[in-house]
Scaffold this motif. Sequence first.
Motif, PDB file in Angstrom:
ATOM      1  N   HIS A 281       0.829  -1.213   0.000  1.00 31.53           N
ATOM      2  CA  HIS A 281       0.000   0.000   0.000  1.00 31.53           C
ATOM      3  C   HIS A 281       0.856   1.253   0.000  1.00 31.53           C
ATOM      4  N   TYR A 282       1.917   1.247   0.794  1.00 32.45           N
ATOM      5  CA  TYR A 282       2.784   2.423   0.804  1.00 32.45           C
ATOM      6  C   TYR A 282       3.462   2.612  -0.546  1.00 32.45           C
ATOM      7  N   TRP A 283       3.961   1.523  -1.123  1.00 35.26           N
ATOM      8  CA  TRP A 283       4.683   1.632  -2.388  1.00 35.26           C
ATOM      9  C   TRP A 283       3.778   2.141  -3.503  1.00 35.26           C
ATOM     10  N   THR A 284       2.526   1.710  -3.499  1.00 37.50           N
ATOM     11  CA  THR A 284       1.585   2.196  -4.506  1.00 37.50           C
ATOM     12  C   THR A 284       1.389   3.706  -4.379  1.00 37.50           C
ATOM     13  N   ALA A 285       1.211   4.175  -3.128  1.00 41.13           N
ATOM     14  CA  ALA A 285       1.030   5.613  -2.916  1.00 41.13           C
ATOM     15  C   ALA A 285       2.295   6.389  -3.274  1.00 41.13           C
ATOM     16  N   PHE A 286       3.453   5.855  -2.944  1.00 45.66           N
ATOM     17  CA  PHE A 286       4.718   6.522  -3.242  1.00 45.66           C
ATOM     18  C   PHE A 286       4.943   6.636  -4.745  1.00 45.66           C
ATOM     19  N   LYS A 287       4.699   5.543  -5.482  1.00 44.41           N
ATOM     20  CA  LYS A 287       4.901   5.568  -6.933  1.00 44.41           C
ATOM     21  C   LYS A 287       3.930   6.530  -7.612  1.00 44.41           C
ATOM     22  N   ALA A 288       2.751   6.718  -6.998  1.00 39.35           N
ATOM     23  CA  ALA A 288       1.763   7.636  -7.565  1.00 39.35           C
ATOM     24  C   ALA A 288       1.994   9.071  -7.095  1.00 39.35           C
ATOM     25  N   SER A 298       8.398   8.997   8.058  1.00 34.24           N
ATOM     26  CA  SER A 298       7.658   8.217   9.061  1.00 34.24           C
ATOM     27  C   SER A 298       7.623   6.743   8.678  1.00 34.24           C
ATOM     28  N   TRP A 299       7.476   6.480   7.389  1.00 36.82           N
ATOM     29  CA  TRP A 299       7.477   5.093   6.926  1.00 36.82           C
ATOM     30  C   TRP A 299       8.851   4.443   7.139  1.00 36.82           C
ATOM     31  N   LYS A 300       9.908   5.199   6.870  1.00 33.74           N
ATOM     32  CA  LYS A 300      11.256   4.669   7.080  1.00 33.74           C
ATOM     33  C   LYS A 300      11.492   4.345   8.550  1.00 33.74           C
TER      34      LYS A 300
END
Length: 401
Positions: A281-288, A298-300
């Motif tokens: 979910h995070y990667w999808t939001a980051f790529k978008a 915060s994710w890191k």
Amino acid sequence: VPGKEGAPGGAPSRKGTKGSIGMLVERNDSKALVRVDFGDSKGLWYQESCVSKCMTSKRAPADIGSGDLLKGYLAQEQAVVELAAIKCLEVPVLVLARNPEAVHRISAALKEHLGHECYGEGTGGVLELLQNPRNPQEFVETVQQSTEALDLGQDENGGALRGWRITITTAEGGRGHDYRVVDPMIDDNGGLLVILTWMPWSEREWIQFLGRTSRQDHAGQYAVLLDAEDEKVLVALPNKLHGESLPRTILKEGDKATAKQLESVGDEIFKAKLMHQLTSHYWTAFKAEETDKNQDWSWKRLCEEYTKLEGDVIKAKFKEILPDVVIKDEAMKVTREERPPTKHTSTGAPLKSMAELTCAKCGHIAFTHWRPDRPAPKVNCEKCGARTLVSAFVPVYASTI
């Protein structure tokens, strides 16, 4: 390729090695299962559909070792030197030593023992195969050189006298490298000889070591010369069964050690599976480009500290990072019942492998359990409802637990 549970003859299921070349030696009554021999006298059972067959006259490597234990590393290395000195007149020899220091010791002892100018310092008759960070290509060139013949002059009758190089390396030289044999004389004399001075715990690494000889359609041979004071030998000896080889006992004890290690990290595996889902979910939001720098940091931090947190706390912190991401309950449902079993069994069942799914419409990324031998998963996108496609396959294997 996972082994088949309930294989005939009481054989336990075991993991195989994708890409390894073995010899098909047996089928069960229904012809649905086949047993493949990798040269260590231990057949692995597979589904017939999982085995790719090719025409070959491959022979399993022959064990030429006596099986006797040597008292101390000095006696062990002397036995290695004596065997290599005899066999190098017939075939190339590859010695797998425990560490670089042992490589240097065995190399020096061989040069002194052989005495011939072709095996002296700087001649290339005795090769030390170690990684050189300043010249990585040197390792590749040494592998290629290792099976070349040596001109030892003439015999008593005036005929050409040839010998073969002796290469000493560590486990790094025993994995994945192709020691190419082209001279038919090598096959006639039994094939390239691999001398092992230590045993790995891992079945996969053992298969890799034996795989350096008897490659393609060539003959092969190996010898295991073990130090009686070796830690693994001392652990395995009390559990050695009648008629069982010591290397086989050591590998069996390695399976037990791996199972015990997995049992002790069950909580870490549970948290890792949870983070695996959240990452999609995070990667999808980051790529978008839907995250800002504060969210990224915060994710890191969550990735750095999640091992110290409980599952509910991990999920709560993730919702603080990406509050706008809609996560269905099914996608977040990672329960403690999904942890790997802590009871030791002999099934060796593989963990479920994962498929990365990408939405064909919005590009959202998700993961689901799937194996390539199953039909493609029919999963709709959690975000827009469109059909997803398999964009990557992540194989996950477990040892016997």
